[in-house]
Structures are given as structure tokens and as C-alpha cells.
Design a protein around this motif. Structure first.
Motif, PDB file in Angstrom:
ATOM      1  N   UNK A  48      -6.596 -13.182 -16.349  1.00 49.73           N
ATOM      2  CA  UNK A  48      -6.211 -11.784 -16.578  1.00 49.73           C
ATOM      3  C   UNK A  48      -6.151 -11.034 -15.250  1.00 49.73           C
ATOM      4  N   UNK A  49      -7.145 -11.256 -14.399  1.00 53.08           N
ATOM      5  CA  UNK A  49      -7.153 -10.603 -13.092  1.00 53.08           C
ATOM      6  C   UNK A  49      -5.959 -11.054 -12.257  1.00 53.08           C
ATOM      7  N   UNK A  50      -5.664 -12.338 -12.281  1.00 55.90           N
ATOM      8  CA  UNK A  50      -4.526 -12.879 -11.533  1.00 55.90           C
ATOM      9  C   UNK A  50      -3.232 -12.183 -11.955  1.00 55.90           C
ATOM     10  N   UNK A  51      -2.987 -12.109 -13.272  1.00 57.11           N
ATOM     11  CA  UNK A  51      -1.739 -11.525 -13.762  1.00 57.11           C
ATOM     12  C   UNK A  51      -1.666 -10.029 -13.466  1.00 57.11           C
ATOM     13  N   UNK A  52      -2.802  -9.335 -13.545  1.00 56.03           N
ATOM     14  CA  UNK A  52      -2.830  -7.905 -13.256  1.00 56.03           C
ATOM     15  C   UNK A  52      -2.505  -7.638 -11.792  1.00 56.03           C
ATOM     16  N   UNK A  53      -3.126  -8.406 -10.903  1.00 59.08           N
ATOM     17  CA  UNK A  53      -2.866  -8.251  -9.463  1.00 59.08           C
ATOM     18  C   UNK A  53      -1.418  -8.625  -9.153  1.00 59.08           C
ATOM     19  N   UNK A  54      -0.942  -9.687  -9.775  1.00 57.43           N
ATOM     20  CA  UNK A  54       0.433 -10.137  -9.546  1.00 57.43           C
ATOM     21  C   UNK A  54       1.438  -9.032  -9.859  1.00 57.43           C
ATOM     22  N   UNK A  55       1.180  -8.296 -10.936  1.00 54.09           N
ATOM     23  CA  UNK A  55       2.125  -7.266 -11.375  1.00 54.09           C
ATOM     24  C   UNK A  55       2.078  -6.012 -10.518  1.00 54.09           C
ATOM     25  N   UNK A  56       1.005  -5.834  -9.752  1.00 55.18           N
ATOM     26  CA  UNK A  56       0.844  -4.572  -9.017  1.00 55.18           C
ATOM     27  C   UNK A  56       0.527  -4.765  -7.533  1.00 55.18           C
ATOM     28  N   UNK A  57       0.868  -5.930  -6.995  1.00 52.50           N
ATOM     29  CA  UNK A  57       0.496  -6.225  -5.609  1.00 52.50           C
ATOM     30  C   UNK A  57       1.114  -5.267  -4.600  1.00 52.50           C
ATOM     31  N   UNK A  58       2.424  -5.060  -4.700  1.00 54.09           N
ATOM     32  CA  UNK A  58       3.135  -4.224  -3.733  1.00 54.09           C
ATOM     33  C   UNK A  58       3.953  -3.180  -4.499  1.00 54.09           C
ATOM     34  N   UNK A  59       3.306  -2.144  -5.020  1.00 52.38           N
ATOM     35  CA  UNK A  59       3.991  -1.200  -5.908  1.00 52.38           C
ATOM     36  C   UNK A  59       5.087  -0.380  -5.252  1.00 52.38           C
ATOM     37  N   UNK A  60       5.089  -0.276  -3.928  1.00 51.91           N
ATOM     38  CA  UNK A  60       6.089   0.557  -3.246  1.00 51.91           C
ATOM     39  C   UNK A  60       7.280  -0.235  -2.705  1.00 51.91           C
ATOM     40  N   UNK A  61       7.335  -1.511  -3.031  1.00 48.38           N
ATOM     41  CA  UNK A  61       8.407  -2.354  -2.500  1.00 48.38           C
ATOM     42  C   UNK A  61       9.420  -2.662  -3.592  1.00 48.38           C
ATOM     43  N   UNK A  62      10.645  -2.248  -3.371  1.00 52.08           N
ATOM     44  CA  UNK A  62      11.743  -2.608  -4.260  1.00 52.08           C
ATOM     45  C   UNK A  62      13.047  -2.387  -3.520  1.00 52.08           C
ATOM     46  N   UNK A  63      14.110  -2.893  -4.083  1.00 50.03           N
ATOM     47  CA  UNK A  63      15.434  -2.675  -3.510  1.00 50.03           C
ATOM     48  C   UNK A  63      15.969  -1.345  -4.036  1.00 50.03           C
ATOM     49  N   UNK A  64      16.107  -0.322  -3.184  1.00 50.53           N
ATOM     50  CA  UNK A  64      16.590   0.977  -3.667  1.00 50.53           C
ATOM     51  C   UNK A  64      17.916   0.898  -4.418  1.00 50.53           C
TER      52      UNK A  64
END
Length: 231
Positions: A40-56
Motif C-alpha cells: 500500500x505504501x509503495x503504490x501510494x508513493x508511486x502515485x504521488x512521487x513527483x506531483x509537479x511534473x507533467x507535460x503542459x
């Protein structure tokens, strides 16, 4: 995961089970490790590791498409037979009832904790205009404000490193979990083709469809982690 397609419920369960199996494999032994909690911790961290990174651009395209779909849903809904409209409205009313119950529970909890319950907007206030002729359409319209906010935020994404982002997310999730149990799988300063952490990365990257060198993925994660955190 960045850029990944939304999995079906069955796919998501199978994927989660796969994470548990990998953790069980690498943390097996006489000690009792909380594998389910670790997964559960792995999947939670995976989903929110870099919240400010995306392709605009890609994100903006998706949001514009979402806005178009909302408009199309309204057009389709308005052409449905009344009985079918009533089905959608009935479900909207049920969901609003659940939301009201949840807010009431939260308000009671906040009052007991000494926090003013009225500091949170009511569900009706969130919808702004209340319910009109169609409860279903009013619920859909309530997403207009967050959609507009998302469109405003889309250009602010941090673009650097997007090509390796998913593999970095996997590495980061592995690091977070392993740091909780360093006696079994320690996170080294540098990864080479040996050791328990390297073997865990091999399995996790493969499970997430990342055909990359674990050593390179770890180096990329370590190089960009600080700069990503600072943005």
C-alpha cells in the motif's frame, strides 16, 4: 503513474497483487514483514512521487478534451427519454445524500475536536447554484470550477526529465519502502548489478513495464530528485 493509461479495476487488482508478490519475494525470511502495508505504501508513493511534473501541452490537451466531453454528455443527456434521465437524476440524488451524510459526520467530528464546522463549505455551496431541473447535470456542472483551475495550472508543469519519469517513480517508491526496513533491503549510495536493492529494482521496473537499466534509472532518480523537490 505519469503518462500511464487508467487501468480497469481487474487490472489494478492484478497489478497490486503483483507488487505484493514481489515484496514477499524480496522480504521473505524468518522475520515477519507487513507485506500488505508495504504494498500500500509503495503504490501510494508511486502515485504521488513527483506531483509537479507533467507535460503542459499533453495535460492541456487532455483537459480541453475533458471539457469537450462534459459538453457532449450534456447534449446527449438532453436527448434521452425522460425515464432514462430519471435514472441518472436518481443516482445523482443518492450520491448527494451520501455526500451530505459524510459532511455531517465530518462536522460532528470537527465540533468535538473544537474546530468550527462551518469553516467547511456545504455540498450545496460547493455546487453554487443548487439543484435545478436536472440533478445529474447540476452535479456535472459542479466540476466546472476544478476543471477551470486545472486548465489554469496546466502550463505550470515542470517538463524536464519526463522521458524517465515513470522509472524514477518506481525507484522512489522502492527507496521509501526499503528505508523503512534497511535490515533486509538497504538502499545503497550507488547501485550496481549486485545486491538486494538492485534485484528489487529489476523486478519492480519489469512489473511496471519499464524496459530500462536499473542502474541508469537509479542514477537518473538521484540526479533529478533534488531539483524536482525544489520546484
Amino acid at each position: 503513474m505519469a503518462g500511464s493509461k487508467m487501468p480497469t479495476e481487474a487490472d489494478a487488482i492484478e497489478h497490486y497483487d503483483g507488487v505484493e508478490r514481489i515484496l514477499e519475494k524480496h522480504f521473505a525470511g524468518p522475520e515477519r514483514y507487513p507485506i500488505e502495508l508495504m504494498a500500500f505504501q509503495f503504490m501510494t508513493v508511486l502515485a504521488s512521487s513527483f506531483p509537479n511534473v507533467w507535460s503542459p501541452k499533453q495535460t492541456m490537451d487532455q483537459l480541453v478534451k475533458m471539457k469537450s466531453h462534459f459538453a457532449e454528455i450534456e447534449r446527449i443527456y438532453n436527448k434521452l427519454p425522460f425515464m432514462m434521465m430519471d435514472l441518472f437524476d436518481g443516482e445523482a440524488i443518492r450520491l448527494v445524500g451520501v455526500a451530505k451524510e459524510n459532511q455531517l459526520s465530518m462536522s460532528i467530528a470537527l465540533e468535538e475536536g473544537g474546530t468550527a464546522a462551518n469553516s467547511f463549505p456545504s455540498f450545496e455551496e460547493a455546487l453554487e447554484n443548487g439543484f435545478g431541473v436536472s440533478e445529474f447535470l447540476e452535479v456535472q456542472k459542479s466540476f466546472g470550477k476544478p476543471l477551470a483551475k486545472a486548465i489554469e495550472l496546466a502550463p505550470r508543469g515542470i517538463t524536464h526529465g519526463n522521458k524517465g519519469l515513470t522509472s524514477w517513480e518506481v525507484v522512489h517508491a522502492c527507496v521509501v519502502v526499503c528505508k523503512e526496513f534497511p535490515d533486509k533491503v538497504n538502499v545503497p549510495e550507488a547501485v550496481n548489478e549486485a545486491g538486494p536493492f538492485y534485484r528489487l529494482l529489476v523486478d519492480m521496473l519489469d512489473h511496471h513495464g519499464e524496459n530500462v537499466d536499473p542502474v541508469a534509472a537509479f542514477k537518473g532518480w538521484k540526479k533529478h530528485m533534488v531539483s524536482l523537490d525544489q520546484n
